[in-house]
Design a protein around this motif. Structure first.
Motif, mmCIF file in Angstrom:
data_model
loop_
_atom_site.group_PDB
_atom_site.id
_atom_site.type_symbol
_atom_site.label_atom_id
_atom_site.label_comp_id
_atom_site.label_asym_id
_atom_site.label_seq_id
_atom_site.Cartn_x
_atom_site.Cartn_y
_atom_site.Cartn_z
ATOM 1 N N CYS A 1 0.797 -1.169 -0.133
ATOM 2 C CA CYS A 1 0.203 -0.069 -0.024
ATOM 3 C C CYS A 1 0.825 1.255 0.070
ATOM 4 C CB CYS A 1 -0.879 -0.013 1.239
ATOM 5 S SG CYS A 1 -2.070 -1.554 1.323
ATOM 6 N N ARG A 2 0.369 2.491 -0.148
ATOM 7 C CA ARG A 2 0.967 3.758 -0.334
ATOM 8 C C ARG A 2 1.540 4.390 0.711
ATOM 9 N NH1 ARG A 2 -0.821 7.312 -4.707
ATOM 10 N NH2 ARG A 2 1.575 8.140 -4.408
ATOM 11 N N VAL A 3 0.903 4.104 1.821
ATOM 12 C CA VAL A 3 1.479 4.723 2.972
ATOM 13 C C VAL A 3 2.322 3.947 4.042
ATOM 14 C CG1 VAL A 3 0.578 5.840 5.199
ATOM 15 C CG2 VAL A 3 -0.647 6.154 3.210
ATOM 16 N N THR A 4 3.635 4.392 4.150
ATOM 17 C CA THR A 4 4.392 3.235 4.653
ATOM 18 C C THR A 4 4.036 2.904 6.079
ATOM 19 O OG1 THR A 4 6.129 5.256 5.408
ATOM 20 C CG2 THR A 4 6.434 3.982 3.012
ATOM 21 N N GLN A 5 3.535 3.996 7.090
ATOM 22 C CA GLN A 5 3.204 3.771 8.259
ATOM 23 C C GLN A 5 2.123 2.674 8.248
ATOM 24 O OE1 GLN A 5 2.854 6.799 7.060
ATOM 25 N NE2 GLN A 5 3.911 8.256 8.184
ATOM 26 N N ASP A 6 1.373 2.242 7.343
ATOM 27 C CA ASP A 6 0.325 1.289 7.340
ATOM 28 C C ASP A 6 0.721 -0.193 6.960
ATOM 29 O OD1 ASP A 6 -1.979 -0.216 7.293
ATOM 30 O OD2 ASP A 6 -2.931 0.694 5.586
ATOM 31 N N THR A 7 1.232 -1.034 7.783
ATOM 32 C CA THR A 7 1.393 -2.344 7.572
ATOM 33 C C THR A 7 0.280 -3.491 7.891
ATOM 34 O OG1 THR A 7 2.646 -2.641 9.553
ATOM 35 C CG2 THR A 7 3.908 -2.011 7.744
ATOM 36 N N ILE B 1 -4.869 10.382 0.235
ATOM 37 C CA ILE B 1 -3.908 10.173 1.093
ATOM 38 C C ILE B 1 -3.050 11.270 1.144
ATOM 39 C CG2 ILE B 1 -4.115 7.903 1.747
ATOM 40 C CD1 ILE B 1 -1.730 7.507 -0.715
ATOM 41 N N GLU B 2 -2.777 12.150 0.068
ATOM 42 C CA GLU B 2 -2.129 13.294 -0.124
ATOM 43 C C GLU B 2 -2.530 14.310 0.753
ATOM 44 O OE1 GLU B 2 -1.204 10.670 -3.736
ATOM 45 O OE2 GLU B 2 -2.997 11.476 -2.548
ATOM 46 N N ALA B 3 -3.587 14.406 1.098
ATOM 47 C CA ALA B 3 -4.437 15.641 1.761
ATOM 48 C C ALA B 3 -3.995 15.305 3.341
ATOM 49 C CB ALA B 3 -5.832 15.528 1.688
ATOM 50 N N CYS B 4 -3.460 14.527 3.797
ATOM 51 C CA CYS B 4 -3.120 14.190 5.142
ATOM 52 C C CYS B 4 -1.698 14.513 5.543
ATOM 53 C CB CYS B 4 -3.420 12.662 5.659
ATOM 54 S SG CYS B 4 -2.958 12.537 7.413
ATOM 55 N N PRO B 5 -1.562 15.253 6.232
ATOM 56 C CA PRO B 5 0.066 15.784 6.568
ATOM 57 C C PRO B 5 0.898 14.577 7.140
ATOM 58 C CG PRO B 5 -1.405 16.933 8.004
ATOM 59 C CD PRO B 5 -2.252 16.015 6.998
ATOM 60 N N LEU B 6 0.191 13.546 8.051
ATOM 61 C CA LEU B 6 0.804 12.799 8.650
ATOM 62 C C LEU B 6 1.529 11.595 7.880
ATOM 63 C CD1 LEU B 6 -1.410 12.392 11.648
ATOM 64 C CD2 LEU B 6 0.478 14.013 11.245
ATOM 65 N N PHE B 7 1.094 11.253 6.532
ATOM 66 C CA PHE B 7 1.390 9.948 5.845
ATOM 67 C C PHE B 7 2.715 10.291 5.157
ATOM 68 C CE2 PHE B 7 -3.507 8.883 5.379
ATOM 69 C CZ PHE B 7 -3.672 8.545 6.796
ATOM 70 N N ASN B 8 3.443 9.196 5.292
ATOM 71 C CA ASN B 8 4.646 9.113 4.468
ATOM 72 C C ASN B 8 4.342 8.282 3.027
ATOM 73 O OD1 ASN B 8 7.288 9.248 3.463
ATOM 74 N ND2 ASN B 8 7.716 7.343 4.319
ATOM 75 N N ILE B 9 4.153 8.899 2.004
ATOM 76 C CA ILE B 9 3.529 8.182 0.850
ATOM 77 C C ILE B 9 4.348 7.900 -0.157
ATOM 78 C CG2 ILE B 9 1.980 8.730 -1.041
ATOM 79 C CD1 ILE B 9 0.470 10.811 0.581
ATOM 80 N N ILE B 10 4.661 6.600 -0.612
ATOM 81 C CA ILE B 10 5.478 6.205 -1.772
ATOM 82 C C ILE B 10 4.498 6.151 -2.828
ATOM 83 C CG2 ILE B 10 7.106 4.985 0.012
ATOM 84 C CD1 ILE B 10 5.451 2.263 -0.797
ATOM 85 N N THR B 11 5.392 6.024 -4.053
ATOM 86 C CA THR B 11 5.028 5.933 -5.417
ATOM 87 C C THR B 11 4.241 4.478 -5.570
ATOM 88 O OG1 THR B 11 6.881 4.916 -6.469
ATOM 89 C CG2 THR B 11 6.523 7.486 -6.060
ATOM 90 N N GLU B 12 3.537 4.194 -6.801
ATOM 91 C CA GLU B 12 2.910 2.994 -6.851
ATOM 92 C C GLU B 12 3.875 2.023 -7.186
ATOM 93 O OE1 GLU B 12 -0.360 3.151 -9.632
ATOM 94 O OE2 GLU B 12 -0.958 5.005 -8.930
ATOM 95 N N ALA B 13 5.212 2.543 -7.959
ATOM 96 C CA ALA B 13 6.084 1.800 -8.462
ATOM 97 C C ALA B 13 7.034 1.028 -7.379
ATOM 98 C CB ALA B 13 7.119 2.485 -9.346
ATOM 99 N N GLU B 14 7.089 1.970 -6.127
ATOM 100 C CA GLU B 14 7.740 1.702 -5.180
ATOM 101 C C GLU B 14 6.982 0.423 -4.315
ATOM 102 O OE1 GLU B 14 10.456 5.069 -3.130
ATOM 103 O OE2 GLU B 14 8.232 5.565 -3.439
ATOM 104 N N ALA B 15 5.843 0.667 -4.178
ATOM 105 C CA ALA B 15 4.744 0.082 -3.554
ATOM 106 C C ALA B 15 4.546 -1.578 -4.224
ATOM 107 C CB ALA B 15 3.310 0.299 -3.316
ATOM 108 N N ALA B 16 4.840 -1.593 -5.339
ATOM 109 C CA ALA B 16 4.695 -2.984 -6.297
ATOM 110 C C ALA B 16 6.087 -3.450 -5.892
ATOM 111 C CB ALA B 16 4.650 -2.514 -7.807
ATOM 112 N N LYS B 17 7.058 -3.212 -5.510
ATOM 113 C CA LYS B 17 8.154 -3.850 -5.332
ATOM 114 C C LYS B 17 8.111 -4.652 -4.128
ATOM 115 C CE LYS B 17 11.482 -0.511 -7.245
ATOM 116 N NZ LYS B 17 12.239 0.446 -7.112
ATOM 117 N N CYS B 18 7.035 -4.588 -3.332
ATOM 118 C CA CYS B 18 6.929 -5.221 -2.008
ATOM 119 C C CYS B 18 6.159 -6.678 -2.206
ATOM 120 C CB CYS B 18 6.049 -4.415 -1.141
ATOM 121 S SG CYS B 18 6.015 -4.935 0.728
#
Length: 517
Positions: free
Chosen positions: A74-80, A300-317
């Motif tokens: 998923c695109r927010v790193t704090q959410d596992t 998710i971009e509207a939340c200042p707390l989230f660390n957001i990664i690209t779809e390409a980065e998330a796809a590597k997981c």
């Protein structure tokens, strides 16, 4: 046509923060495997799931395991957190099966209904839906929520209403979320769902405030009495975020091809669709997000707390743990001779037999489709399911950003987010949206009684539904009633206005059906 009366009434039901939410984008699949650490922990699961979220997902995953994930799809790193649902497969007429492609992965909505919303605690997990259901016990379609009875509000019926199979056609006004609680048959999809099917499931949001799980993984949670909002049952007053999953499946790729669609648990009806969730956020962070990330766009971009990664980065997981050896011979994607796990197709309407975990042998024979008459399928018969015409929503939490719950921006127009296309036709209270192209429907509703007003007043709302082969049409009429009140002295008249609701019925001569009330 969108009724301003309906929109105003629906929006009035929404409390302060009801239109606040964020949409967790999980565009890439972590894996496709027979894993289910909630229902069948430590074993090879009975059927396949599409899995999204933290990389440390396995046959026996815990909260601590997920927090130790190296990455998330998923695109927010704090959410596992871990999110999973059954996969959708197509069964060709010769019995060969293959995975239907997802479009844009999965979206997990965190909708902030209610007051004093509490973050999920560490170790929390739950599921929604019942994998063995093969029928629906309520009226089709759902009555207006204001007309729901105590029977509509039983937990069983609320759970069934929490499922949705949205027929996608981007040339038309989008359907409302959770409008249809069954998977349409292929003939209907070929005729109406030009852009696929969006599978939806809403999780209960009323928690007993103490148990992290329960024996059946449901009893520690309840639905509020309107499914997504409303009043929580006694003893379950703690409100947690309202989770809603949606996954688009490219069923349109099989338009005109002989065969049928079936979920990985052997369910061709959709009634047995289900979803699972294991909390993977740091608790205090999630509570901060609940309190802070309230932008009504849901981005998710509207939340200042989230660390957001690209779809390409998330796809590597991908799955951190090597898939258990017992799954090495699985071919859940296919083409294969049957569903992985040798899962049989069970049509219902009876409750499906239990699937046993641990099967390791690959499918040895193709799935048998029912006879063309639809009368028999092995030892079970196909339940006749109702047909619903393509219907646009009248209102939703995110109406002003687009129909249903799916939204991509606030400016209107069709857009694509990571390959997942959303229709975001902008809605206002003074206009209606007209479909750009007419698509034939399998069953047409009778003409509206609103075409002619009664002498007494004006029709302000209508609805139709079909039950047991009968088309019912309800019209709500606004009537001005004058009441004369006699005063003691001096004599004078005062007029009070009241609204009276009348129900009308008429015979539809074309279909030979009588709407009875």
């Amino acid at each position: 046509m969108k009724s301003t009366t309906h929109i105003a009434a629906a929006m009035a039901l929404l409390s302060g923060a009801a239109d606040a939410f964020w949409r967790m984008e999980c565009h890439s699949r972590l894996g496709l495997a027979r894993l289910d650490p909630i229902v069948e922990p430590g074993e090879v699961a009975s059927h396949a799931h599409v899995i999204h979220g933290g990389s440390n997902f396995a046959e026996d995953t815990t909260y601590e395991d997920l927090r130790d994930s190296d990455c998330t799809s998923c695109r927010v790193t704090q959410d596992t957190s871990a999110y999973w649902t059954p996969s959708l497969h197509f069964v060709y007429e010769n019995g060969t099966t293959e995975l239907v492609n997802q479009v844009g992965g999965m979206l997990a909505y965190y909708l902030l209904y209610g007051e004093n919303i509490t973050a999920f605690p560490a170790g929390f997990q739950m599921l929604a839906g019942d994998t063995r259901l093969r029928n629906f016990s309520g009226a089709v379609p759902d009555p207006e929520k204001s007309l729901w009875t105590a029977e509509d509000k039983t937990q069983h019926n609320l759970g069934q209403k929490a499922l949705g199979f949205n027929c996608l056609n981007y040339a038309k006004t989008p359907e409302g979320s959770m409008y249809r609680h069954f998977l349409p048959d292929k003939e209907y999809m070929d005729a109406n769902c030009a852009d696929g099917i969006r599978a939806e499931i809403f999780f209960p949001s009323c928690w007993n405030g103490k148990d992290l799980d329960s024996t059946n993984h449901r009893d520690h949670m309840k639905y509020p009495d309107l499914v997504n909002d409303g009043t929580c049952p006694e003893g379950f007053e703690t409100r947690v975020p309202s989770l809603f999953y949606e996954t688009i499946w490219n069923t349109a790729a099989y338009n005109g091809v002989g065969g049928q669609f079936v979920w990985a648990n052997g369910d061709p009806t959709g009634y047995g669709y289900h979803g699972d969730f294991i909390m993977g956020w740091e608790v205090d962070f999630l509570q901060s997000a609940v309190d802070t990330c309230t932008d009504p766009s849901g981005e998710i971009e509207a939340c200042p707390l989230f660390n957001i990664i690209t779809e390409a980065e998330a796809a590597k997981c991908t799955l951190k743990n090597s898939v258990v050896k017992a799954l090495s011979d699985d071919d859940c994607a296919g083409p294969a001779d049957g569903l992985c796990g040798n899962v049989p197709i069970q049509y219902g309407p009876a409750y499906a037999s239990k699937l046993n975990p641990g099967g390791t042998a690959p499918p040895t024979s193709a799935v048998s489709l029912p006879a063309s008459s639809g009368a028999e399928a092995s030892t079970t018969s196909i339940e006749a399911v109702p047909t619903l015409s393509y219907k646009a929503p009248t209102s939703a939490v995110t109406d002003k950003y687009g129909g249903g719950i799916s939204v991509a921006n606030v400016n209107g127009g069709d857009v694509s987010v990571g390959g997942e296309r959303h229709n975001t036709l902008k809605t206002t209270s003074s206009s209606s949206t007209t479909p750009a192209a007419a698509i034939p429907v399998v069953t047409s509703a009778p003409a509206s009684v609103a075409d002619s007003e009664s002498e007494a007043g004006s029709i302000i709302a209508t609805s139709t539904y079909t039950s047991a082969g009968t088309v019912y049409e309800v019209a709500i009429e606004e009537v001005e009633v004058y009441v004369t009140v006699e005063a003691a002295a001096p004599a004078r008249k005062r007029y009070a206005h009241a609204h009276a609701h009348h129900m009308h019925h008429r015979r539809d001569k074309e279909h030979g059906l009588l709407g009875r009330y």
